[in-house]
Design an enzyme around this catalytic site. Structure first.
Site, PDB file in Angstrom:
ATOM      1  N   ALA A   7       0.831  -1.118   0.053  1.00 52.02           N
ATOM      2  CA  ALA A   7       0.102   0.178  -0.071  1.00 52.02           C
ATOM      3  C   ALA A   7       0.732   1.275  -0.064  1.00 52.02           C
ATOM      4  O   ALA A   7       0.402   2.286   0.600  1.00 52.02           O
ATOM      5  CB  ALA A   7      -0.828  -0.014   1.232  1.00 52.02           C
ATOM      6  N   ARG A  13      -2.816   9.225 -10.467  1.00 49.05           N
ATOM      7  CA  ARG A  13      -4.219   9.302 -11.236  1.00 49.05           C
ATOM      8  C   ARG A  13      -5.488   9.735 -10.592  1.00 49.05           C
ATOM      9  O   ARG A  13      -6.459   9.744 -11.004  1.00 49.05           O
ATOM     10  CB  ARG A  13      -4.190   8.338 -12.194  1.00 49.05           C
ATOM     11  CG  ARG A  13      -3.186   8.335 -13.467  1.00 49.05           C
ATOM     12  CD  ARG A  13      -3.531   7.105 -14.317  1.00 49.05           C
ATOM     13  NE  ARG A  13      -2.830   5.926 -13.912  1.00 49.05           N
ATOM     14  CZ  ARG A  13      -3.550   4.688 -14.294  1.00 49.05           C
ATOM     15  NH1 ARG A  13      -4.706   4.746 -15.200  1.00 49.05           N
ATOM     16  NH2 ARG A  13      -3.010   3.865 -14.087  1.00 49.05           N
TER      17      ARG A  13
HETATM   18  C1  UD1 Z   1       2.091  -5.095 -10.810  1.00 40.82           C
HETATM   19  C2  UD1 Z   1       2.599  -6.209 -11.218  1.00 40.82           C
HETATM   20  C3  UD1 Z   1       2.145  -6.930 -12.619  1.00 40.82           C
HETATM   21  C4  UD1 Z   1       0.562  -7.016 -12.294  1.00 40.82           C
HETATM   22  C5  UD1 Z   1      -0.165  -5.706 -12.024  1.00 40.82           C
HETATM   23  C6  UD1 Z   1      -1.378  -6.056 -11.631  1.00 40.82           C
HETATM   24  C7  UD1 Z   1       4.926  -5.998 -10.520  1.00 40.82           C
HETATM   25  C8  UD1 Z   1       6.374  -5.664 -10.905  1.00 40.82           C
HETATM   26  N1  UD1 Z   1       4.220  -6.039 -11.631  1.00 40.82           N
HETATM   27  O1  UD1 Z   1       2.104  -4.053 -11.850  1.00 40.82           O
HETATM   28  O2  UD1 Z   1       2.733  -8.076 -12.941  1.00 40.82           O
HETATM   29  O3  UD1 Z   1      -0.116  -7.465 -13.741  1.00 40.82           O
HETATM   30  O4  UD1 Z   1       0.485  -5.385 -10.664  1.00 40.82           O
HETATM   31  O5  UD1 Z   1      -2.066  -4.871 -11.170  1.00 40.82           O
HETATM   32  O6  UD1 Z   1       4.810  -6.452  -9.194  1.00 40.82           O
HETATM   33  N2  UD1 Z   1       3.680  -0.855  -4.571  1.00 40.82           N
HETATM   34  C9  UD1 Z   1       4.295  -0.550  -3.430  1.00 40.82           C
HETATM   35  N3  UD1 Z   1       5.586   0.191  -3.584  1.00 40.82           N
HETATM   36  C10 UD1 Z   1       6.189  -0.051  -4.510  1.00 40.82           C
HETATM   37  C11 UD1 Z   1       5.370  -0.190  -5.794  1.00 40.82           C
HETATM   38  C12 UD1 Z   1       4.109  -0.545  -5.669  1.00 40.82           C
HETATM   39  O7  UD1 Z   1       3.602  -0.523  -2.115  1.00 40.82           O
HETATM   40  O8  UD1 Z   1       7.371   0.611  -4.745  1.00 40.82           O
HETATM   41  C13 UD1 Z   1       2.070  -1.077  -4.399  1.00 40.82           C
HETATM   42  C14 UD1 Z   1       1.062  -0.252  -5.134  1.00 40.82           C
HETATM   43  O9  UD1 Z   1       0.508   0.650  -4.083  1.00 40.82           O
HETATM   44  C15 UD1 Z   1      -0.120  -1.222  -5.427  1.00 40.82           C
HETATM   45  C16 UD1 Z   1       0.973  -2.532  -5.791  1.00 40.82           C
HETATM   46  O10 UD1 Z   1       2.064  -2.391  -5.170  1.00 40.82           O
HETATM   47  O11 UD1 Z   1      -0.902  -1.431  -4.413  1.00 40.82           O
HETATM   48  C17 UD1 Z   1       1.145  -2.623  -7.454  1.00 40.82           C
HETATM   49  O12 UD1 Z   1       2.003  -1.562  -7.742  1.00 40.82           O
HETATM   50  P1  UD1 Z   1       1.634  -1.154  -9.232  1.00 40.82           P
HETATM   51  O13 UD1 Z   1       2.559   0.071  -9.439  1.00 40.82           O
HETATM   52  O14 UD1 Z   1       0.252  -0.552  -9.502  1.00 40.82           O
HETATM   53  O15 UD1 Z   1       2.167  -2.238 -10.069  1.00 40.82           O
HETATM   54  P2  UD1 Z   1       1.953  -2.324 -11.676  1.00 40.82           P
HETATM   55  O16 UD1 Z   1       3.096  -1.895 -12.258  1.00 40.82           O
HETATM   56  O17 UD1 Z   1       0.646  -2.278 -11.903  1.00 40.82           O
END
Ligand code: UD1
Ligand code: CA
Length: 455
Positions: A7, A13
């Site tokens: 989280a 966005r």
């Molecule tokens: C991620 C997955 C992808 C999947 C998609 C589904 C990875 C590398 N990719 O991509 O394979 O299809 O989700 O929605 O895992 N978050 C953190 N810290 C960070 C980055 C993200 O807590 O440093 C959390 C975000 O708040 C979110 C979740 O992890 O709840 C997913 O992050 P997001 O950046 O949406 O991942 P995607 O690039 O969409």
């Protein structure tokens, strides 16, 4: 098992000052939905990785059972899970959830966890018509061999429609090792959690997958539009469940439940009603169009007529409330009471068979049985500094346009004449009124307009 909820992401966005995971779905923060679902699995530990929004997120989500791990800066999903590692029990598997994916069900997660057991890596995957943006599940001979992020994928890989939902379960000690081996050698220069899949395959750990019962379970929230879409999906699930339980909904698309709605048999609910907190509706009761009802108990056979607002109250069996009634916290109405249009009540108890049918304010009042409150009656409960109580005993009759200046008591069976301003107690069974004598001025003439002066 351990549950890690990611989280920390920014949610740019959403175009909002509120951290993304705190935006409400059905009246509850997105993250709270995920926490509640995690709890339903009975894990030994729940760790929430937070970052963007900082302490605001921690303060908004309640629970002594929650552990918090700060991720600062946010270097990707793999990096996020690394921050949680010190909090995890290495002896049991770890389930990774996303704080912005609120609709996943207990059943789907239980199935995923079961299929992975203690030593396999399990991925929740789904087949999408438009997989753009998601990590793709690459299989060889039917077996998952790696996950490739959309941005890193070539055209052939992008053609794969089975995608990673992001939800996975892994043996914890192995997961810690795999995370230690991650690099940022990719298009986004991030630590990808998804890279552990190829490492697991290399380690000869079996990788299994499960599908959600419905693709909507894996939808995430990145924008206000998606938030509204998920709200409708959530509300549709609630409406479907209520109808399956026998509730008659005039239109399941025009119902909003932001909390818990418990209905008896043969309850009917007209369009555009909002239920908040815990609302319990008894057998055969009906709720008219455009009502908002919060934390309230409604007795069997009661009728709540259109445009009524009720908060923190209790409505007796066969009562008739509204249209246009406003019942504020602490209203307790007995059986077969009637509260009509433009009546406001607060902290008021009204016993069986009593009526306040039109245009009244009753605050801090105790009303007995079979009392009739005339139109325009007002309790003056507030002297500018303190609130005072009004007591109206059984069978009293309050004439229209009466002010009861509290503290004051109306005795059993007493009658108050219309227009009375009651400042002292009214005795039982007597007529009490305060009224200036009515006079007619015989000599009076209505003024007539003077003719305009000519200029
Ligand atoms: C991620 C997955 C992808 C999947 C998609 C589904 C990875 C590398 N990719 O991509 O394979 O299809 O989700 O929605 O895992 N978050 C953190 N810290 C960070 C980055 C993200 O807590 O440093 C959390 C975000 O708040 C979110 C979740 O992890 O709840 C997913 O992050 P997001 O950046 O949406 O991942 P995607 O690039 O969409
Ligand atoms: Ca995402």
């Amino acid at each position: 098992m351990n549950v890690v909820i990611l989280a920390a992401g920014k949610g740019k966005r959403m175009r909002s000052d509120l951290p993304k995971v705190l935006h409400p779905l059905a009246g509850k923060p997105l993250l709270a939905h995920v926490v509640d679902c995690a709890r339903s699995l009975g894990p030994s530990r729940i760790v929430i990785v937070y970052g963007h929004g900082g302490e605001t997120v921690v303060r908004a989500i309640e629970g002594d059972d929650l552990r918090w791990a700060l991720q600062e800066p946010q270097l990707g999903t793999g990096h996020a899970v690394m921050q949680a590692l010190p909090h995890l029990d290495p002896a049991v598997p770890t389930l990774v959830l996303y704080g912005d994916v609120p609709l996943t069900t207990h059943e789907t997660l239980a199935r995923l966890v079961e299929s992975a057991g203690a030593d396999k890596l399990g991925l929740l995957t789904v087949e999408l018509a438009d997989p753009a943006g998601y990590g793709r599940i690459v299989r060889e001979g039917g077996r998952i061999v790696r996950v490739v992020e959309h941005k890193d994928a070539d055209a052939a890989t992008r053609a794969i429609r089975e995608v990673n939902t992001g939800i996975m379960v892994a043996p914890t000690a192995a997961l810690a090792r795999w995370l230690g081996a991650l690099s940022t050698d990719n298009v986004q220069k991030e630590y990808y959690l998804t890279d552990v899949v190829a490492t697991a395959v290399h380690d000869r750990v079996a990788v299994v997958s499960a599908r959600p019962a419905d693709a909507s379970e894996t939808l995430g929230v990145n924008s206000k539009r998606q938030l509204a879409e998920l709200e409708r999906i959530f509300q549709n699930r609630v409406a479907t469940r209520l109808m399956d339980e026998g509730v008659r909904l005039a239109d399941p698309a025009r119902l909003d439940v932001r909390g818990e709605l418990v209905c008896g048999r043969d309850v009917s609910i007209d369009v555009n009603c909002v239920f908040e907190g815990r609302v319990v509706i008894g057998d055969g009761a009906s709720v008219g169009a455009n009502c908002v009802i919060r934390d309230t108990r409604i007795g069997a056979g009661a009728q709540i007529l259109p445009f009524t607002l009720i908060e923190d109250s209790s409505i007796g069996a066969r009562a008739r409330i509204g249209p246009y009634a406003r019942l504020r916290p602490g209203t307790d109405l007995g059986e077969e009471t009637h509260v009509g249009n433009f009546v406001e009540m607060k902290n008021t108890r009204m016993a069986a068979g009593s009526k306040a049918n039109h245009l009244s304010y009753l605050g801090d009042t105790v009303v007995g049985e079979r009392v009739n409150i005339g139109a325009g009656t007002i309790t003056c409960n507030y002297d500018g500094a303190n609130k005072h109580q009004t007591v109206i005993e059984d069978d009293a009759f309050i004439g229209s346009d009466t002010q009861l200046v509290a503290p004051v008591r109306v005795g059993r069976g007493a009658t108050l004449g219309a227009g009375t301003t009651l400042t002292r107690d009214a005795p039982e069974h007597k007529l009490t009124m305060s009224r200036t004598q009515q006079t007619t001025v015989e000599s009076w003439k209505r003024p007539v307009k003077k003719p305009a002066a000519k200029s």
